[in-house]
Design an enzyme around this catalytic site. Structure first.
Site, PDB file in Angstrom:
ATOM      1  CG  ASN A  13      -1.760   1.229   1.354  1.00 38.42           C
ATOM      2  OD1 ASN A  13      -1.777   2.058   0.448  1.00 38.42           O
ATOM      3  ND2 ASN A  13      -2.475   1.354   2.472  1.00 38.42           N
ATOM      4  CE  LYS A  15      -0.338   3.145   4.801  1.00 37.76           C
ATOM      5  NZ  LYS A  15      -0.248   3.248   6.249  1.00 37.76           N
ATOM      6  CG  HIS A  99      -6.036   1.960   5.186  1.00 36.16           C
ATOM      7  ND1 HIS A  99      -5.593   2.847   6.141  1.00 36.16           N
ATOM      8  CD2 HIS A  99      -5.015   1.084   4.976  1.00 36.16           C
ATOM      9  CE1 HIS A  99      -4.360   2.510   6.491  1.00 36.16           C
ATOM     10  NE2 HIS A  99      -3.987   1.447   5.800  1.00 36.16           N
ATOM     11  CD  GLU A 101      -3.118   5.437   6.697  1.00 37.19           C
ATOM     12  OE1 GLU A 101      -3.115   5.494   5.458  1.00 37.19           O
ATOM     13  OE2 GLU A 101      -2.194   4.919   7.361  1.00 37.19           O
ATOM     14  CD  GLU A 171      -3.618  -2.416   7.220  1.00 36.35           C
ATOM     15  OE1 GLU A 171      -2.581  -2.725   6.653  1.00 36.35           O
ATOM     16  OE2 GLU A 171      -4.159  -1.310   7.088  1.00 36.35           O
ATOM     17  N   GLY A 177       2.355   2.249  10.765  1.00 36.47           N
ATOM     18  CA  GLY A 177       3.334   3.328  10.616  1.00 36.47           C
ATOM     19  C   GLY A 177       4.051   3.689  11.910  1.00 36.47           C
ATOM     20  CB  SER A 217       5.071  -1.926  11.929  1.00 36.37           C
ATOM     21  OG  SER A 217       4.676  -0.583  12.166  1.00 36.37           O
TER      22      SER A 217
HETATM   23  P1  13P Z   1       2.869   0.282   7.688  1.00 36.47           P
HETATM   24  O1  13P Z   1       3.359  -1.023   7.091  1.00 36.47           O
HETATM   25  O2  13P Z   1       3.631   1.462   7.199  1.00 36.47           O
HETATM   26  O3  13P Z   1       2.717   0.202   9.161  1.00 36.47           O
HETATM   27  O4  13P Z   1       1.382   0.492   7.092  1.00 36.47           O
HETATM   28  C1  13P Z   1       0.480  -0.546   7.170  1.00 36.47           C
HETATM   29  C2  13P Z   1      -0.727  -0.174   6.396  1.00 36.47           C
HETATM   30  O5  13P Z   1      -1.473   0.710   6.777  1.00 36.47           O
HETATM   31  C3  13P Z   1      -0.977  -0.890   5.150  1.00 36.47           C
HETATM   32  O6  13P Z   1      -2.235  -0.639   4.661  1.00 36.47           O
END
Ligand code: 13P
Length: 257
Positions: A13, A15, A99, A101, A171, A177, A217
């Protein structure tokens, strides 16, 4: 992982990172690093403007691409939206939905997530449905209750055939992150629980067909332990998907058994 009943999937992803012009150099590097045999679907979920360049770059490779969101609407006067038919027309195979976010910063609701899942399935695109608890919910021991609610809300009104085509990504919000990965035990517990929820809603056959990913992560160092868990069928990778070498190492983590 259990490849007898379901697919292994490693999905990056990106992002809101990288530019369209960075797609080809990334893919050229990645191609040289991927394991020789195909053991999983290798997916890059990228922002819409990157899709055309990525689609050209992955031609004749076993990398496929996905999107990070989709409109719940079929078509019409929805300025700024992108529908599932457009994504399908570009060759999109997967799309992330719900997601954390998007839920947090764009107010995406459970019923919107459900509508987006249906829109994607109707267009022949695999939804990667994200669920996961906050740190506060984990500390209050509300994790499983919340996951139960999110999974049921996302899959509401779907028939068993549709559910078998879905992917769920666990997740935990506190692990995204932050560099704070869930332990293999924590991830395995929740992924196993998600499968049990699906079994309860439908039956064992449906539950064993659904690929469940872990995200938060996940990186080149911790992927092997996570991917060794029977109910974890792959990963949804943020930060570590931005570096071809790290992403390829995680894909190589599916070469086991
Ligand atoms: P990270 O791997 O950067 O923690 O992000 C995970 C994520 O949100 C994947 O959709």
């Amino acid at each position: 992982m259990n490849r007898k009943y379901r697919k292994s999937i490693i999905a990056g992803n990106w992002k809101m990172n990288k530019l369209p012009s960075e797609a080809r150099p990334f893919v050229d590097e990645l191609r040289g690093l991927l394991p020789k045999t195909k053991t999983c679907d290798t997916v890059l979920c990228v922002p819409y403007p990157i899709i055309p360049a990525l689609a050209r770059a992955i031609k004749d490779s076993r990398i496929v691409f996905g999107a990070q969101d989709v409109s719940a609407h079929e078509k019409g006067a929805y300025t700024g939206e992108v529908n599932a038919a457009m994504l399908k027309d570009l060759g999109c195979r997967y799309c992330i939905v719900g997601h954390s976010e998007r839920r947090a910063y764009h107010g995406e609701t459970d019923s919107e997530v459900n509508a987006k899942v249906i829109a994607l399935l109707d267009a022949g695109i695999v939804p990667i449905i994200c669920v996961g608890e906050s740190l506060e919910q984990r500390e209050k021991e509300l994790t499983l209750e919340f996951i139960d609610y999110q999974v049921k809300a996302a899959l509401a009104t779907l028939d068993p055939k549709q559910v078998k085509r879905c992917v769920i990504a666990y997740e935990p919000i506190w692990a995204i992150g932050t560099g704070k990965t869930a332990t293999a035990e924590q991830a395995a517990e929740v992924c196993g629980y998600i499968r049990a929820v699906i079994r309860g809603m439908f039956d064992a056959r449906v539950a064993r067909a659904v690929s469940i990913l872990y995200g938060g992560s996940m990186n080149a160092k911790n992927c092997d332990e996570l991917l060794a868990q029977p109910d974890i069928d792959g990963g949804l990778i943020g930060g570590a998907s931005l570096k071809a070498e790290d992403f390829a190492r995680i894909v190589s983590g599916t070469v086991q058994e």
